[in-house]
Design a protein around this motif. Structure first.
Motif, PDB file in Angstrom:
ATOM      1  N   MET A   1       0.842  -1.200   0.000  1.00  0.00           N
ATOM      2  CA  MET A   1       0.000   0.000   0.000  1.00  0.00           C
ATOM      3  C   MET A   1       0.879   1.254   0.000  1.00  0.00           C
ATOM      4  N   ILE A   2       0.471   2.226  -0.777  1.00  0.00           N
ATOM      5  CA  ILE A   2       1.158   3.509  -0.801  1.00  0.00           C
ATOM      6  C   ILE A   2       0.257   4.550  -0.162  1.00  0.00           C
ATOM      7  N   ASP A   3       0.787   5.268   0.804  1.00  0.00           N
ATOM      8  CA  ASP A   3       0.048   6.366   1.412  1.00  0.00           C
ATOM      9  C   ASP A   3       1.059   7.437   1.833  1.00  0.00           C
ATOM     10  N   GLN A   4       0.601   8.419   2.567  1.00  0.00           N
ATOM     11  CA  GLN A   4       1.483   9.528   2.920  1.00  0.00           C
ATOM     12  C   GLN A   4       2.682   9.082   3.742  1.00  0.00           C
ATOM     13  N   SER A   5       2.502   8.051   4.564  1.00  0.00           N
ATOM     14  CA  SER A   5       3.630   7.587   5.380  1.00  0.00           C
ATOM     15  C   SER A   5       4.719   6.953   4.517  1.00  0.00           C
ATOM     16  N   THR A   6       4.332   6.370   3.388  1.00  0.00           N
ATOM     17  CA  THR A   6       5.317   5.782   2.484  1.00  0.00           C
ATOM     18  C   THR A   6       6.286   6.856   2.001  1.00  0.00           C
ATOM     19  N   TYR A   7       5.712   7.944   1.521  1.00  0.00           N
ATOM     20  CA  TYR A   7       6.576   9.020   1.042  1.00  0.00           C
ATOM     21  C   TYR A   7       7.287   9.713   2.199  1.00  0.00           C
ATOM     22  N   ALA A   8       6.617   9.880   3.323  1.00  0.00           N
ATOM     23  CA  ALA A   8       7.248  10.537   4.471  1.00  0.00           C
ATOM     24  C   ALA A   8       8.525   9.806   4.871  1.00  0.00           C
ATOM     25  N   ASN A   9       8.487   8.484   4.848  1.00  0.00           N
ATOM     26  CA  ASN A   9       9.667   7.701   5.219  1.00  0.00           C
ATOM     27  C   ASN A   9      10.792   7.879   4.201  1.00  0.00           C
ATOM     28  N   VAL A  10      10.422   7.913   2.913  1.00  0.00           N
ATOM     29  CA  VAL A  10      11.424   8.107   1.872  1.00  0.00           C
ATOM     30  C   VAL A  10      12.041   9.491   1.971  1.00  0.00           C
ATOM     31  N   ALA A  11      11.206  10.504   2.152  1.00  0.00           N
ATOM     32  CA  ALA A  11      11.702  11.873   2.243  1.00  0.00           C
ATOM     33  C   ALA A  11      12.579  12.058   3.478  1.00  0.00           C
ATOM     34  N   ARG A  12      12.165  11.460   4.583  1.00  0.00           N
ATOM     35  CA  ARG A  12      12.960  11.554   5.816  1.00  0.00           C
ATOM     36  C   ARG A  12      14.339  10.936   5.613  1.00  0.00           C
ATOM     37  N   ALA A  13      14.378   9.804   4.942  1.00  0.00           N
ATOM     38  CA  ALA A  13      15.656   9.135   4.690  1.00  0.00           C
ATOM     39  C   ALA A  13      16.546   9.987   3.781  1.00  0.00           C
ATOM     40  N   ALA A  14      15.952  10.627   2.784  1.00  0.00           N
ATOM     41  CA  ALA A  14      16.729  11.482   1.881  1.00  0.00           C
ATOM     42  C   ALA A  14      17.299  12.685   2.625  1.00  0.00           C
ATOM     43  N   VAL A  15      16.494  13.285   3.492  1.00  0.00           N
ATOM     44  CA  VAL A  15      16.969  14.410   4.291  1.00  0.00           C
ATOM     45  C   VAL A  15      18.118  13.979   5.193  1.00  0.00           C
ATOM     46  N   GLU A  16      17.985  12.818   5.811  1.00  0.00           N
ATOM     47  CA  GLU A  16      19.049  12.322   6.681  1.00  0.00           C
ATOM     48  C   GLU A  16      20.327  12.043   5.902  1.00  0.00           C
ATOM     49  N   ARG A  17      20.201  11.566   4.661  1.00  0.00           N
ATOM     50  CA  ARG A  17      21.391  11.340   3.831  1.00  0.00           C
ATOM     51  C   ARG A  17      22.113  12.647   3.562  1.00  0.00           C
ATOM     52  N   VAL A  18      21.356  13.691   3.241  1.00  0.00           N
ATOM     53  CA  VAL A  18      21.970  14.989   2.984  1.00  0.00           C
ATOM     54  C   VAL A  18      22.664  15.511   4.244  1.00  0.00           C
ATOM     55  N   LEU A  19      21.976  15.459   5.355  1.00  0.00           N
ATOM     56  CA  LEU A  19      22.543  15.982   6.603  1.00  0.00           C
ATOM     57  C   LEU A  19      23.760  15.171   7.053  1.00  0.00           C
ATOM     58  N   GLY A  20      23.756  13.894   6.742  1.00  0.00           N
ATOM     59  CA  GLY A  20      24.855  13.048   7.189  1.00  0.00           C
ATOM     60  C   GLY A  20      26.060  13.053   6.271  1.00  0.00           C
ATOM     61  N   ALA A  21      25.838  13.292   4.975  1.00  0.00           N
ATOM     62  CA  ALA A  21      26.927  13.106   4.009  1.00  0.00           C
ATOM     63  C   ALA A  21      27.399  14.382   3.322  1.00  0.00           C
ATOM     64  N   ALA A 187      11.557  10.523  -8.903  1.00  0.00           N
ATOM     65  CA  ALA A 187      10.420   9.951  -8.171  1.00  0.00           C
ATOM     66  C   ALA A 187      10.905   8.752  -7.355  1.00  0.00           C
ATOM     67  N   ALA A 188      10.472   8.683  -6.089  1.00  0.00           N
ATOM     68  CA  ALA A 188      11.122   7.778  -5.145  1.00  0.00           C
ATOM     69  C   ALA A 188      10.249   6.643  -4.628  1.00  0.00           C
ATOM     70  N   VAL A 189       8.969   6.638  -4.949  1.00  0.00           N
ATOM     71  CA  VAL A 189       8.075   5.587  -4.453  1.00  0.00           C
ATOM     72  C   VAL A 189       7.620   4.740  -5.643  1.00  0.00           C
ATOM     73  N   PRO A 190       8.115   3.508  -5.790  1.00  0.00           N
ATOM     74  CA  PRO A 190       7.759   2.687  -6.951  1.00  0.00           C
ATOM     75  C   PRO A 190       6.281   2.304  -6.949  1.00  0.00           C
ATOM     76  N   LEU A 191       5.720   2.258  -8.156  1.00  0.00           N
ATOM     77  CA  LEU A 191       4.353   1.790  -8.335  1.00  0.00           C
ATOM     78  C   LEU A 191       4.368   0.318  -8.734  1.00  0.00           C
TER      79      LEU A 191
END
Length: 258
Positions: A1-21, A187-191
């Motif tokens: 299932m894809i919902d807002q939490s799916t993208y929220a998790n992906v976006a959070r991970a991307a932000v953490e990658r930027v902040l960490g690297a 685009a980061a959430v596969p269909l």
């Protein structure tokens, strides 16, 4: 299932990658911008397509740097003789020669620093602007996707469409490269049936833009100087403060629709 939490998790991970690297790259970029501003330069922020949103984040907003100007394909109509209809094709960024036309419409001086934003980093209007800036001695900071560049190069090699690592992209030309952490295609959430939804490049790109502002402001403060930043026009004295700072830059800082 894809919902807002799916993208929220992906976006959070991307932000953490930027902040960490990307902290070291952002520090280097912040130093380049600070040095340019101290020498009387301005930030020339440039992006095409949806990357314009990241360029706009650096220009003309409360809490942002006053000496920052947005370059864009729209300038061909705003300040040149192109028709609005003539620049509405979303594929126009692939046409050779646009960057020089945009450049010639701007007031660019030797101390200016370029921040060029493109997730793919491969369209003609991006690559040519990067080359123009570099050839004229301007530092260039790239905000782009290393993952996209690497995958695109691999596909070009496989297709035999380029020599060596494929065509030159933004990440191969800039002085400092800041990776926005976006995947190939953005685009980061596969269909389930193929394709994907929900890009992340603007989420991380806007974060990077404000991290750069923080770095530059910190350097001004460390030198005992007030950072040249906008105050909100919706606060007392904001307009007067902003107009006083802008007066020193004349037509070098064009707010347009910023």
């Amino acid at each position: 299932m894809i919902d807002q939490s799916t993208y929220a998790n992906v976006a959070r991970a991307a932000v953490e990658r930027v902040l960490g690297a990307e902290g070291a790259a952002i520090e280097r970029a912040g130093q380049l911008i600070y040095d340019g501003l101290r020498a009387g330069g301005v930030v020339q922020a440039y992006g095409t397509g949806h990357s314009r949103a990241v360029a706009l984040e650096l220009v003309g907003r409360a809490g942002g740097l006053v000496p920052a100007n947005q370059l864009g394909i729209r300038d061909l109509a705003y300040y040149g003789d192109a028709s609005l209809q003539g620049i509405l094709d979303p594929k126009i960024e692939r046409q050779p020669g646009l960057a020089l036309r945009i450049w010639e419409l701007a007031h660019i001086e030797p101390a200016d620093v370029f921040v060029i934003i493109s997730n793919s980093g491969g369209n003609a209007a991006i690559v040519e602007m990067t080359r123009l800036a570099g050839e004229r001695g301007h530092p260039v900071i790239a905000i782009t996707s290393r993952a996209h560049a690497a995958e695109a190069a691999a596909r070009e090699r496989a297709a035999g469409s380029g020599s060596g690592g494929g065509r030159v992209r933004l990440d191969g030309l800039a002085d400092v490269v800041i990776d926005n952490g976006a995947p190939y295609g953005d685009a980061a959430v596969p269909l389930p049936g193929g394709g994907a939804v929900c890009p992340v490049s603007n989420v991380t790109g806007i974060l990077i833009a404000q991290l750069l502002v923080a770095e530059v402001a910190g350097r001004f403060l460390a030198a005992g100087q007030e950072p040249p930043v906008y105050r909100s026009a919706n606060t007392p004295g904001g307009d007067a403060h902003n107009e006083q700072l802008l007066a020193g830059y004349g037509d070098r800082v064009r707010l347009g629709d910023a």
